[in-house]
Design a protein around this motif. Structure first.
Motif, short mmCIF file in Angstrom:
data_model
loop_
_atom_site.label_atom_id
_atom_site.label_comp_id
_atom_site.label_asym_id
_atom_site.label_seq_id
_atom_site.Cartn_x
_atom_site.Cartn_y
_atom_site.Cartn_z
N ASP A 1 0.83 -1.21 0.00
CA ASP A 1 0.00 0.00 0.00
C ASP A 1 0.86 1.26 0.00
N SER A 2 2.00 1.20 0.64
CA SER A 2 2.86 2.38 0.79
C SER A 2 3.48 2.85 -0.52
N VAL A 3 3.48 1.99 -1.56
CA VAL A 3 4.11 2.38 -2.82
C VAL A 3 3.14 2.41 -4.00
N LYS A 4 1.89 2.01 -3.77
CA LYS A 4 0.90 1.99 -4.86
C LYS A 4 0.76 3.37 -5.48
N GLY A 5 0.74 3.39 -6.80
CA GLY A 5 0.61 4.65 -7.52
C GLY A 5 1.92 5.39 -7.71
N ARG A 6 2.98 4.94 -7.05
CA ARG A 6 4.29 5.60 -7.19
C ARG A 6 5.33 4.66 -7.81
N PHE A 7 5.24 3.38 -7.52
CA PHE A 7 6.21 2.40 -8.03
C PHE A 7 5.52 1.52 -9.08
N ASN B 1 15.74 -11.95 -18.80
CA ASN B 1 15.69 -12.47 -17.42
C ASN B 1 15.85 -11.35 -16.41
N THR B 2 15.20 -10.24 -16.66
CA THR B 2 15.39 -9.04 -15.84
C THR B 2 14.05 -8.49 -15.37
N VAL B 3 14.02 -8.05 -14.11
CA VAL B 3 12.86 -7.39 -13.55
C VAL B 3 13.27 -5.98 -13.15
N TYR B 4 12.33 -5.07 -13.29
CA TYR B 4 12.60 -3.66 -13.02
C TYR B 4 11.65 -3.13 -11.95
N LEU B 5 12.10 -2.10 -11.24
CA LEU B 5 11.23 -1.38 -10.33
C LEU B 5 11.42 0.11 -10.61
N GLN B 6 10.43 0.71 -11.26
CA GLN B 6 10.45 2.13 -11.52
C GLN B 6 9.84 2.84 -10.32
N MET B 7 10.63 3.70 -9.68
CA MET B 7 10.19 4.38 -8.47
C MET B 7 10.09 5.87 -8.76
N SER B 8 8.92 6.44 -8.52
CA SER B 8 8.68 7.84 -8.77
C SER B 8 8.13 8.49 -7.50
N SER B 9 8.14 9.81 -7.49
CA SER B 9 7.65 10.56 -6.32
C SER B 9 8.24 10.02 -5.04
N PRO C 1 11.49 10.43 1.62
CA PRO C 1 12.58 10.02 2.52
C PRO C 1 12.32 8.67 3.17
N GLU C 2 11.06 8.34 3.42
CA GLU C 2 10.74 7.05 4.03
C GLU C 2 10.91 5.87 3.09
N ASP C 3 11.22 6.13 1.83
CA ASP C 3 11.54 5.05 0.88
C ASP C 3 13.02 4.65 1.00
N THR C 4 13.78 5.37 1.79
CA THR C 4 15.19 5.04 1.99
C THR C 4 15.34 3.66 2.61
N ALA C 5 16.10 2.80 1.94
CA ALA C 5 16.26 1.42 2.39
C ALA C 5 17.22 0.70 1.45
#
Length: 120
Positions: free
Chosen positions: A59-65, A74-82, A85-89
């Protein structure tokens, strides 16, 4: 088990974007991403089915990732937008028997992790 190698992490300002990549050593079924912030437990972020037709998000990343995959590479991607700071990890790539299994925390293989830092 497959060998997973992540790339694409880094430092970005809040509101910015990053794309993570994870290359697998062989064919995979469910693929996904987890993350672990300092002092916290590792948590599910997103997963995708072998065909790419089913995706799951925390839920914390829906609509942004957005998770996607290229089976020819054989590759998977994660597009992270918006980004916030709490996404730091440290972000970990994961492979499993299905996307739903990954969402439940059942993981067959882990990558080594890539650091994402979001400054405010």
């Amino acid at each position: 088990q497959v060998h997973l190698v992540e790339s694409g992490g880094g430092l970005v300002q809040a509101g910015g974007s990053l794309r993570l990549s994870c290359e697998a050593s062989g064919r995979t079924i469910g693929m996904g991403w987890f993350r672990q912030a300092p002092g916290k437990e590792r948590e599910f972020v997103a997963a995708i089915s072998s065909s790419g037709s089913s995706t799951y998000y925390a839920d914390s990343v829906k609509g942004r990732f957005t998770i996607s995959r290229d089976n020819a590479k054989n590759t998977v991607y994660l597009q992270m937008s918006s980004l916030k700071p709490e996404d730091t990890a440290v972000y970990y790539c994961a492979a499993g028997t299905s996307a739903s299994a990954l969402r439940s925390g059942v993981v067959g293989s882990w990558g080594q992790g890539t650091q994402v830092a979001v400054s405010s």
